[in-house]
Design a protein around this motif. Sequence first.
Motif, PDB file in Angstrom:
ATOM      1  N   LYS A 162     -54.051 -72.032 -18.209  1.00  0.00           N
ATOM      2  CA  LYS A 162     -55.344 -71.627 -18.765  1.00  0.00           C
ATOM      3  C   LYS A 162     -55.643 -72.315 -20.096  1.00  0.00           C
ATOM      4  N   THR A 204     -63.503 -74.892 -12.109  1.00  0.00           N
ATOM      5  CA  THR A 204     -63.680 -74.255 -10.810  1.00  0.00           C
ATOM      6  C   THR A 204     -64.945 -73.409 -10.742  1.00  0.00           C
ATOM      7  N   ARG A 205     -65.338 -72.809 -11.867  1.00  0.00           N
ATOM      8  CA  ARG A 205     -66.521 -71.956 -11.935  1.00  0.00           C
ATOM      9  C   ARG A 205     -67.238 -72.200 -13.245  1.00  0.00           C
ATOM     10  N   TYR A 207     -70.846 -70.529 -15.612  1.00  0.00           N
ATOM     11  CA  TYR A 207     -72.028 -69.679 -15.710  1.00  0.00           C
ATOM     12  C   TYR A 207     -73.289 -70.524 -15.625  1.00  0.00           C
ATOM     13  N   ALA A 238     -60.008 -72.159  -5.148  1.00  0.00           N
ATOM     14  CA  ALA A 238     -60.754 -71.269  -6.047  1.00  0.00           C
ATOM     15  C   ALA A 238     -62.050 -70.880  -5.356  1.00  0.00           C
ATOM     16  N   SER A 240     -63.764 -67.829  -4.939  1.00  0.00           N
ATOM     17  CA  SER A 240     -64.748 -66.909  -5.517  1.00  0.00           C
ATOM     18  C   SER A 240     -64.526 -66.645  -6.995  1.00  0.00           C
ATOM     19  N   TYR A 241     -63.389 -67.047  -7.513  1.00  0.00           N
ATOM     20  CA  TYR A 241     -63.036 -66.764  -8.900  1.00  0.00           C
ATOM     21  C   TYR A 241     -62.591 -68.050  -9.590  1.00  0.00           C
ATOM     22  N   LYS A 242     -62.354 -67.946 -10.895  1.00  0.00           N
ATOM     23  CA  LYS A 242     -61.908 -69.111 -11.659  1.00  0.00           C
ATOM     24  C   LYS A 242     -60.533 -69.583 -11.190  1.00  0.00           C
ATOM     25  N   GLU A 245     -57.037 -68.803  -5.414  1.00  0.00           N
ATOM     26  CA  GLU A 245     -56.801 -67.496  -4.841  1.00  0.00           C
ATOM     27  C   GLU A 245     -55.330 -67.072  -4.814  1.00  0.00           C
ATOM     28  N   ARG A 248     -54.504 -65.912  -8.293  1.00  0.00           N
ATOM     29  CA  ARG A 248     -55.251 -64.693  -8.623  1.00  0.00           C
ATOM     30  C   ARG A 248     -54.632 -63.480  -7.931  1.00  0.00           C
ATOM     31  N   THR A 252     -52.970 -60.156  -9.694  1.00  0.00           N
ATOM     32  CA  THR A 252     -53.359 -58.788  -9.346  1.00  0.00           C
ATOM     33  C   THR A 252     -52.149 -57.974  -8.893  1.00  0.00           C
TER      34      THR A 252
END
Length: 263
Positions: A162, A204-205, A207, A238, A240-242, A245, A248, A252
Amino acid sequence: MSQPRPDLAPDPGLSRAEMETLQRDIADIAVFEDDFAFDPDALSNPLAAAASGDEQPIIVGVDQSFLTNADGEQDRALSAVVATRGGEVIERVHAVTGLEIPYIPGLLSFREGGPILAALEELSVDPELILFDGSGRIHFRQAGIATHMGVVRDVPSIGVAKSLLCGRPREDTDDLPAGSRVAIEANTRVDAPDGTLIGYAVQTRQYDSPNRHINPLYVSSGHRVGSETAAEIVLELATSYKLPEPVRLADTYADEAKREFNQ
């Protein structure tokens, strides 16, 4: 999972100089180019897998959480491993082991590598690719945790960090559009010739707003995956999220498993 190179497993009892020497040895052994059997297009495309006559590969995500003692000090690591195939979770395992040394930048694998290897031992399936929450070749000695673990297991691996540990982007990485990437090259902080490509900043994502932006991920080869392929795989996973998967899901699951110890 077997350990083809147990002699290279991280030993927190080594001196700092010995740890750094081992990392340089690992970087010399690591393969920073594509050397795997699966079709990258089959990661999220069952039609591509069917066309090649193969099943979709088993992709594993690895992440860590930490447990504290009665004094509020972190004394144990909880390593979470999630195995997926075609985007579906097929196995989740974790292991809890003691932490023997504090966090030292650049020596993360000697703090967290043992717990990760213990968790990987619990898997009943054989990963064809492992994604780590941490660096691979983007590292002072080109041997971050994804490279160290990948070489010990001799499994294709990718580091997904990150923040940028070292090296320099070849272009500005602020407010990049989704799907873009910027090369990261070695600088004087890296044991490589200046300008050597060591990974990518991968967006990856993003705004759709001029007032907010998402920072890129720093993606690098761990072992047996080239830099360009690593960036492409992370973008592909990636969905749906930064984060890709598998990572991620491991993040979680680490939080979920940690709650069992905090009840």
